[in-house]
Motif scaffolding. Structure first.
Motif, PDB file in Angstrom:
ATOM      1  N   ILE A  39       1.695  17.577  -1.087  1.00 13.78           N
ATOM      2  CA  ILE A  39       2.112  17.569   0.222  1.00 13.78           C
ATOM      3  C   ILE A  39       3.599  17.623   0.486  1.00 13.78           C
ATOM      4  CG2 ILE A  39       2.196  15.821   2.209  1.00 13.78           C
ATOM      5  CD1 ILE A  39      -0.476  14.810   1.231  1.00 13.78           C
ATOM      6  N   GLU A  40       4.638  17.208  -0.299  1.00 12.55           N
ATOM      7  CA  GLU A  40       5.726  17.355  -0.012  1.00 12.55           C
ATOM      8  C   GLU A  40       6.352  18.597  -0.084  1.00 12.55           C
ATOM      9  OE1 GLU A  40       8.153  14.853  -2.732  1.00 12.55           O
ATOM     10  OE2 GLU A  40       7.144  13.049  -2.435  1.00 12.55           O
ATOM     11  N   GLN A  41       5.731  19.634  -1.350  1.00 16.19           N
ATOM     12  CA  GLN A  41       6.077  20.851  -1.356  1.00 16.19           C
ATOM     13  C   GLN A  41       5.469  21.749  -0.157  1.00 16.19           C
ATOM     14  OE1 GLN A  41       7.891  22.262  -3.708  1.00 16.19           O
ATOM     15  NE2 GLN A  41       8.076  20.411  -4.799  1.00 16.19           N
ATOM     16  N   GLY A  97       5.476  12.704   6.894  1.00 16.03           N
ATOM     17  CA  GLY A  97       4.810  12.660   5.583  1.00 16.03           C
ATOM     18  C   GLY A  97       4.842  11.055   5.304  1.00 16.03           C
ATOM     19  N   SER A  98       5.294  10.197   5.997  1.00 15.28           N
ATOM     20  CA  SER A  98       5.159   8.885   5.599  1.00 15.28           C
ATOM     21  C   SER A  98       3.805   8.023   6.107  1.00 15.28           C
ATOM     22  CB  SER A  98       6.311   7.968   6.511  1.00 15.28           C
ATOM     23  OG  SER A  98       6.072   6.515   6.474  1.00 15.28           O
ATOM     24  N   CYS A  99       3.418   7.209   5.115  1.00 10.95           N
ATOM     25  CA  CYS A  99       2.071   6.707   5.563  1.00 10.95           C
ATOM     26  C   CYS A  99       2.380   5.172   5.808  1.00 10.95           C
ATOM     27  CB  CYS A  99       1.103   6.755   4.284  1.00 10.95           C
ATOM     28  SG  CYS A  99       0.608   8.393   4.114  1.00 10.95           S
ATOM     29  N   GLY A 139      10.966   9.072   3.504  1.00 15.04           N
ATOM     30  CA  GLY A 139      12.064   9.222   2.683  1.00 15.04           C
ATOM     31  C   GLY A 139      11.899  10.379   1.612  1.00 15.04           C
ATOM     32  N   GLU A 140      10.845  10.362   0.895  1.00 15.03           N
ATOM     33  CA  GLU A 140      10.773  11.421   0.029  1.00 15.03           C
ATOM     34  C   GLU A 140      10.440  12.639   0.849  1.00 15.03           C
ATOM     35  OE1 GLU A 140      10.814  10.976  -3.417  1.00 15.03           O
ATOM     36  OE2 GLU A 140      11.001   8.959  -2.927  1.00 15.03           O
ATOM     37  N   THR A 141       9.757  12.688   1.803  1.00 20.55           N
ATOM     38  CA  THR A 141       9.366  13.997   2.604  1.00 20.55           C
ATOM     39  C   THR A 141      10.630  14.302   3.218  1.00 20.55           C
ATOM     40  OG1 THR A 141       7.526  12.682   3.271  1.00 20.55           O
ATOM     41  CG2 THR A 141       8.028  14.713   4.713  1.00 20.55           C
ATOM     42  N   ASP A 174       0.903  -1.307  -0.033  1.00 23.36           N
ATOM     43  CA  ASP A 174       0.008   0.209  -0.030  1.00 23.36           C
ATOM     44  C   ASP A 174       0.697   1.455  -0.008  1.00 23.36           C
ATOM     45  OD1 ASP A 174      -2.530  -1.387   0.282  1.00 23.36           O
ATOM     46  OD2 ASP A 174      -2.121  -1.797   2.233  1.00 23.36           O
ATOM     47  N   HIS A 175       2.119   1.108  -0.384  1.00 22.55           N
ATOM     48  CA  HIS A 175       2.908   2.327  -0.219  1.00 22.55           C
ATOM     49  C   HIS A 175       2.387   3.474  -1.454  1.00 22.55           C
ATOM     50  CE1 HIS A 175       6.380   5.067  -0.867  1.00 22.55           C
ATOM     51  NE2 HIS A 175       6.844   4.644   0.222  1.00 22.55           N
ATOM     52  N   PRO A 176       2.202   4.634  -0.896  1.00 17.27           N
ATOM     53  CA  PRO A 176       1.780   5.631  -1.758  1.00 17.27           C
ATOM     54  C   PRO A 176       2.569   5.746  -2.986  1.00 17.27           C
ATOM     55  CG  PRO A 176       2.385   6.483   0.391  1.00 17.27           C
ATOM     56  CD  PRO A 176       2.807   5.394   0.457  1.00 17.27           C
TER      57      PRO A 176
HETATM   58  N1  LIG Z   1      -2.509  11.788   3.193  1.00 21.76           N
HETATM   59  C1  LIG Z   1      -1.627  11.840   2.121  1.00 21.76           C
HETATM   60  N2  LIG Z   1      -2.258  11.644   0.775  1.00 21.76           N
HETATM   61  C2  LIG Z   1      -1.582  11.742  -0.238  1.00 21.76           C
HETATM   62  N3  LIG Z   1      -0.134  11.200  -0.297  1.00 21.76           N
HETATM   63  C3  LIG Z   1       0.573  11.240   0.941  1.00 21.76           C
HETATM   64  C4  LIG Z   1      -0.245  11.533   1.956  1.00 21.76           C
HETATM   65  N4  LIG Z   1       0.694  11.590   2.978  1.00 21.76           N
HETATM   66  C5  LIG Z   1       2.058  11.422   2.680  1.00 21.76           C
HETATM   67  N5  LIG Z   1       1.858  11.264   1.242  1.00 21.76           N
HETATM   68  C6  LIG Z   1       2.822  11.059   0.376  1.00 21.76           C
HETATM   69  O1  LIG Z   1       3.280   9.697   0.315  1.00 21.76           O
HETATM   70  C7  LIG Z   1       4.810   9.754   0.113  1.00 21.76           C
HETATM   71  C8  LIG Z   1       5.286   9.002   1.121  1.00 21.76           C
HETATM   72  O2  LIG Z   1       6.749   8.831   1.028  1.00 21.76           O
HETATM   73  P1  LIG Z   1       7.941   8.793   1.935  1.00 21.76           P
HETATM   74  O3  LIG Z   1       8.204  10.330   2.576  1.00 21.76           O
HETATM   75  O4  LIG Z   1       9.236   8.263   1.095  1.00 21.76           O
HETATM   76  O5  LIG Z   1       7.508   7.724   3.063  1.00 21.76           O
HETATM   77  P2  LIG Z   1       8.164   6.317   3.460  1.00 21.76           P
HETATM   78  O6  LIG Z   1       9.441   6.661   4.052  1.00 21.76           O
HETATM   79  O7  LIG Z   1       7.161   5.821   4.234  1.00 21.76           O
HETATM   80  O8  LIG Z   1       8.283   5.702   1.977  1.00 21.76           O
HETATM   81  C9  LIG Z   1       5.060  11.526  -0.065  1.00 21.76           C
HETATM   82  O9  LIG Z   1       5.184  11.380  -1.365  1.00 21.76           O
HETATM   83  C10 LIG Z   1       3.970  11.897   0.694  1.00 21.76           C
HETATM   84  O10 LIG Z   1       3.893  13.435   0.272  1.00 21.76           O
END
Ligand SMILES: Nc1ncnc2c1ncn2[C@@H]1O[C@H](COP(=O)(O)OP(=O)(O)O)[C@@H](O)[C@H]1O
Ligand SMILES: O=C(O)[C@@H](O)C(=O)COP(=O)(O)O
Length: 416
Positions: free
Chosen positions: A334-336, A255-257, A358-360, A143-145
């Motif tokens: 969200i990242e921005q 910002g991680s899910c 990571g991306e965050t 389920d990774h975004p």
């Molecule tokens: N509520 C949300 N809705 C949509 N995208 C989201 C939400 N929360 C986080 N994200 C996006 O999901 C991604 C998570 O990736 P990342 O920061 O690399 O986390 P992880 O380390 O868990 O892989 C980021 O691009 C973030 O902007």
């Protein structure tokens, strides 16, 4: 002399491997992007952090090759392409294309694929990647975004995105030691294989693999292999870099899910001021919204626990958001916003940043304009405290699934 040059495909991953290299006796710095400044004196290893995991393959290749050239010019002899211990990279991903490009640039035709990190439950058996006791595709990573992992077979994942064929050095061969593993590599190579997945169910196989990889100019994988390569290169020295941040204005940005970050956010929300970062507001009100969130953080900087901004949601909510706004649009917006908030907070005196994802983390560090980090004490395996090269700003970049449930409070409990 620079002994090892690492090219990491995100910034949490970079701090993860930098931490293990440091612990295992290599004096290591983490540079953010291609270094534009001289390295500090007495450095044995450099980790170049890129945000190349989820960008177009051609751009990831270009950035990785620039990093390689910089490392070669700095005198580095052995190179490590660091990607995630959960192999975050779908069929359209960049691990295969970047590995191929690095092999070509080095004039090499063989490397290893080793995301194993047993200390954090990532193991490989018969070429399948496990997270804890379940297969990668049952671990929550499906389920990774951005990089949903729906298969756990590393040879299949690699073959879907790379140019060559992927072979396996299975556990019974790994158990026979480094000389035998080198023979297995030679056989695979003679049979036309370009990459070898190496089974690693615990650290003993990573030690064997590091020894077997000694003469490979390029190795690829996670920080588990990094740790054992570092031990070989340093002669099993132990690192002594153990700084922690000073108490000061601190923020937590999540910002991680991932499954673990969801738990960590829930735990921390019970004790700390917290505010949810709405995808819709990020998309529609970007800069304004960032200013509002930053002002809210500032109003809570004197609270007992640092304020938390989180976009972290469980899979069903994430799905609904992505269906409504699109994956790229929502994650990018969200990242921005996180990046803009971090920039504003730094300008207003925040000195300690705890970031999850990571991306965050990558976008936050890029926006803070920090050129690199010294590596400090580990908060959890693979998550060190970082101090900017010239100053007293500290960051923790937490990989999605790393750390225990109390991570955010625990990290603050380490302040001097
Ligand atoms: N509520 C949300 N809705 C949509 N995208 C989201 C939400 N929360 C986080 N994200 C996006 O999901 C991604 C998570 O990736 P990342 O920061 O690399 O986390 P992880 O380390 O868990 O892989 C980021 O691009 C973030 O902007
Ligand atoms: O190897 C790992 O698991 C980490 O170093 C890593 O790369 C984490 O990436 P994110 O989970 O995207 O933070």
């Amino acid at each position: 002399m620079l002994q090892l040059g690492v090219i990491a495909d995100d910034f949490t991953g970079a701090s993860d491997i930098a931490s293990f290299l440091t612990e295992n006796g290599l004096r290591t710095v983490q540079m953010n992007g291609i270094p534009a400044r001289a390295l500090p004196d007495g450095v044995d290893a450099v980790v170049i952090s890129l945000k190349s995991r989820s960008i177009a393959a051609q751009e990831a290749i270009a950035q990785s090759l620039s990093a390689l050239q910089w490392l070669q010019a700095a005198g580095c002899q052995q190179f490590f392409f660091k990607y995630c211990s959960t192999f975050d990279s779908t069929a359209a991903g960049n691990i295969g294309p970047v590995t191929d490009a690095l092999l070509d640039a080095l004039g090499e035709d063989f490397t290893v694929i080793s995301p194993a990190l047993p200390v954090n439950g990532r193991t490989i058996f018969n070429g399948y990647l496990f997270v804890g006791q379940v297969l990668l595709n049952e671990s929550g990573m499906q389920d990774h975004p951005i990089t949903p992992m729906r298969d756990a077979s590393l040879p299949r994942l690699m073959d879907a995105q790379a140019r060559g064929k992927t072979g396996l050095v299975a556990y019974p061969d790994m158990a026979q030691g480094a000389a035998h593993v080198r023979d297995c590599f030679a056989r695979l190579r003679a049979d036309g294989y370009r990459y070898a997945v190496a089974d690693s169910v615990d650290n003993a196989q990573l030690a064997v693999l590091a020894e077997a990889c000694r003469d490979l100019r390029l190795v690829t994988g996670g920080s588990g292999l990094g740790a054992y390569l570092a031990a070989l290169l340093s002669g099993s020295k132990k690192g002594d870099n153990a700084f922690v941040p000073k108490k000061g204005a601190t923020v937590v940005l999540s910002g991680s899910c991932s499954v673990m970050t969801n738990k960590q956010v829930a735990t921390y929300k019970a004790v700390a001021p917290h505010r949810f970062v709405e995808a819709q507001a990020c998309i529609e009100r970007g800069a304004d919204y960032a200013a509002e969130l930053a002002a809210w953080v500032v109003s809570h900087l004197d609270d007992k626990h640092a304020p938390l901004l989180y976009a972290t949601v469980p899979p069903d909510e994430l799905k609904a958001i992505q269906q409504r706004f699109g994956m790229e649009k929502s994650s990018h917006a969200i990242e921005q916003v996180f990046a803009a908030v971090a920039e504003k907070l730094r300008a207003q005196g925040v000195v300690n940043f705890i970031c999850a994802g990571g991306e965050t983390s990558s976008i936050v560090v890029q926006r803070l304009g920090v050129d690199g980090f010294h590596i400090g004490k580990q908060i959890a395996p693979g998550v060190p405290w970082l101090r900017v090269l010239n100053g007293e700003v500290y960051l923790a970049l937490k990989s999605g699934n790393f750390g225990t449930e109390d991570f955010f409070a625990y990290a603050q409990g380490m302040f001097a």
